[in-house]
Design a protein around this motif. Structure first.
Motif, PDB file in Angstrom:
ATOM      1  N   TYR A 195       0.859  -1.197   0.000  1.00  0.00           N
ATOM      2  CA  TYR A 195       0.000   0.000   0.000  1.00  0.00           C
ATOM      3  C   TYR A 195       0.888   1.238   0.000  1.00  0.00           C
ATOM      4  O   TYR A 195       1.772   1.376   0.850  1.00  0.00           O
ATOM      5  CB  TYR A 195      -0.903  -0.009   1.243  1.00  0.00           C
ATOM      6  N   THR A 239       1.087   5.725  -0.836  1.00  0.00           N
ATOM      7  CA  THR A 239       0.491   7.025  -1.171  1.00  0.00           C
ATOM      8  C   THR A 239       1.603   7.820  -1.876  1.00  0.00           C
ATOM      9  O   THR A 239       2.220   8.695  -1.262  1.00  0.00           O
ATOM     10  CB  THR A 239       0.013   7.749   0.113  1.00  0.00           C
ATOM     11  N   SER A 296     -13.413  12.863  -1.713  1.00  0.00           N
ATOM     12  CA  SER A 296     -13.524  13.414  -0.357  1.00  0.00           C
ATOM     13  C   SER A 296     -12.745  14.718  -0.187  1.00  0.00           C
ATOM     14  O   SER A 296     -13.073  15.522   0.673  1.00  0.00           O
ATOM     15  CB  SER A 296     -13.028  12.396   0.673  1.00  0.00           C
ATOM     16  N   LYS A 297     -11.719  14.907  -0.982  1.00  0.00           N
ATOM     17  CA  LYS A 297     -10.920  16.134  -0.845  1.00  0.00           C
ATOM     18  C   LYS A 297     -11.388  17.207  -1.830  1.00  0.00           C
ATOM     19  O   LYS A 297     -11.246  18.387  -1.575  1.00  0.00           O
ATOM     20  CB  LYS A 297      -9.429  15.854  -1.119  1.00  0.00           C
ATOM     21  N   ALA A 339     -16.031  14.716   2.354  1.00  0.00           N
ATOM     22  CA  ALA A 339     -16.018  13.290   2.694  1.00  0.00           C
ATOM     23  C   ALA A 339     -17.434  12.721   2.801  1.00  0.00           C
ATOM     24  O   ALA A 339     -17.667  11.551   2.509  1.00  0.00           O
ATOM     25  CB  ALA A 339     -15.265  13.074   3.995  1.00  0.00           C
TER      26      ALA A 339
END
Ligand SMILES: Cc1ncc(COP(=O)(O)O)c(C=O)c1O
Length: 485
Positions: free
Chosen positions: A256, A258, A323-324, A328
């Protein structure tokens, strides 16, 4: 015989009210099995209602099984009710055995904090909710909620409404250089992460993640039974040697990441590292989850293309969210993956909740189609760029008085500031003063080191508020004991 309480004026229909009174009297033991009820005429007098209404109530209670009726002997409380005594029904008795809920796996309930309830909010990923064009968006909600859309309002289109998928695909191609053959629309990226975790992980399977990371993602993996391997990071992102060692020594299925704005450190994963990481994952057959949660907000240079844009082996599962760029609460997220993986995830989505809310999907699609979405994005990117700049100025001012350190992030919605002090109690202290902030211990899997960083979101507040909040927050930081160098 019971005395039924005084005449009641009720909002409900009178017969419903009488049925409620009788039902409660039985459940509480005021009327016990076999008791005979007053005649319908008597009840009608007592309750100031006509006999017809009383009969209605009594017949309902017979139908529900509370009463039985016998010719010539009237209505009685059913003797077959499984009620033992009033006490057992209404109050807990110490000796009453509690039935333990046989959960498959008990989760710790999460108390989510409303960061908007604070005087100052430095929540890292919170957009400016006051700046959203609510009135404009309402028009698209209204358009979505219309008879002409009936075909969308039943079970179908599990993977998402086609109009929204096409709009998002076109947007991803234009703005992020990412060509997706297909998408799955989810209730935010959290649902996407849970679907992926459950599709890939059997208990004991490995998931590699950054040592400092996004706790909800980690929770999705651990809840699916994953063994977590935390990878060391530096100023360029995760260390390639750490990943190589981890993959060599363990059976890891997922990584995972980012990559654009590492959560929570804000670092952009460099191109050489991306390439090395990709090659390692290819070699070991590991799938990469690329969580690209705030791609648009990049200020110092154009954002790097997602890793998913060059994925010859089809090992990247791309996850993103509205959401940004909206809020959200809209719960709009999506993922893209190669066809066989996507098909598995769509099948899981159906198990979970059939599909996303059709009205919101259509409204977002119309908003995108009309151009409002990108207008809003341009406006917000400009506003956040200003706040990003102002936060650097203010932190530099604070730095002249206080020994702190930070890098200006290329983008995102937060700064990662080294206070050079133990921040383990700072969030709590700040919240007592009405300041919402998150610190390194909330993100780190490394519980041994002294953790000194503060994550400062800059998007949600106007500059004046941001600066007033920073001054108050850093007054608290100054009171913390300095770490030994
Ligand atoms: C790293 C990361 N991923 C994803 C999300 C968005 O999650 P969701 O789409 O479930 O709201 C956030 C929001 O804070 C985040 O920080």
């Amino acid at each position: 015989m019971i005395s039924i309480s005084p005449k009641t004026q009720s909002q409900h229909a009178k017969h419903k009210r009488l049925a409620d009174i009788l039902r409660s009297a039985i459940a509480e033991g005021k009327l016990t099995p076999g008791d005979k009820l007053p005649s319908a005429r008597k009840l009608a007098e007592l309750h100031d209602m006509n006999r017809h209404t009383v009969m209605n109530a009594l017949q309902n209670l017979v139908a529900e099984g509370w009463l039985v009726v016998k010719e010539r002997s009237g209505y009685r409380v059913n003797t077959e009710l499984p009620i033992l005594s009033s006490q057992q029904v209404t109050t807990k008795v110490a000796s009453t055995p509690q039935v333990i809920a046989p959960f498959a796996k008990a989760l710790t309930p999460v108390t989510s904090t409303k960061s908007t309830a604070y005087r100052y909010s430095f929540a890292g990923g919170l957009p400016d909710l006051h700046a959203f064009p609510y009135n404009e968006f309402k028009r698209f909600l209204q358009k979505a909620c219309s008879k002409s859309n009936i075909s969308h309002f039943h079970y179908s289109d599990i993977a998402g409404c086609q109009l929204l998928k096409s709009q998002v695909q076109a947007y991803l191609r234009r703005a992020r250089g990412l060509v997706c053959d297909d998408l799955l629309i989810c209730n935010g990226s959290q649902e996407a992460l849970s679907l992926i975790a459950n599709a890939f992980i059997n208990p004991g399977d490995g998931v590699a993640i950054e040592m400092l990371g996004y706790p909800p993602a980690r929770h999705a993996f651990t809840n699916a039974g994953a063994e977590i391997f935390a990878l060391a990071q530096d100023a360029e992102g995760i260390k390639v040697e750490a990943l190589a060692r981890c993959l060599e020594q363990n059976k890891v299925k997922l990584l995972y990441l980012t990559p654009l704005h590492q959560y929570p450190t804000t670092v952009t994963l460099s191109v050489p590292r991306r390439m090395a990481i990709y090659q390692l994952c290819q070699q070991y057959g590991v799938f990469i989850i690329e969580d690209d949660y705030d791609h648009e907000f990049h200020y110092l240079c154009p954002p790097l293309q997602p890793m998913a844009a060059s994925d010859p082996s089809g090992i990247v599962i791309y996850v993103s969210t509205f959401s940004k760029i909206m809020f959200a609460g809209a719960r709009v997220g999506y993922l893209s993956a190669r066809a066989d993986v996507l098909a598995q995830l769509v099948a899981r989505k159906q198990l979970l909740n059939h599909k996303n809310d059709a009205v919101t999907q259509l409204a977002v699609a119309y908003w995108m189609e009309e151009g409002g979405f990108e207008r809003h994005l341009r406006r917000m990117t400009k506003a956040y760029q200003g706040r990003h700049h102002e936060m650097a100025l203010h932190l530099n001012k604070l730095k002249t008085k206080l020994d702190i350190d930070f890098e200006v992030p290329q983008g995102g919605m937060a700064y990662w500031v080294n206070s050079k002090r133990d921040v383990s109690r700072l969030s709590e202290k700040a919240r007592e003063k009405g300041i919402y902030v998150q610190c390194e211990p909330e993100f780190s899997l490394d519980k041994a080191s002294s953790l000194s960083h503060i994550r400062l979101g800059f998007a949600a507040q106007e500059v004046e508020q941001q600066q007033a909040g920073l001054s108050e927050l850093f007054a608290l930081v100054a009171e913390l004991e300095k770490n030994h160098e």
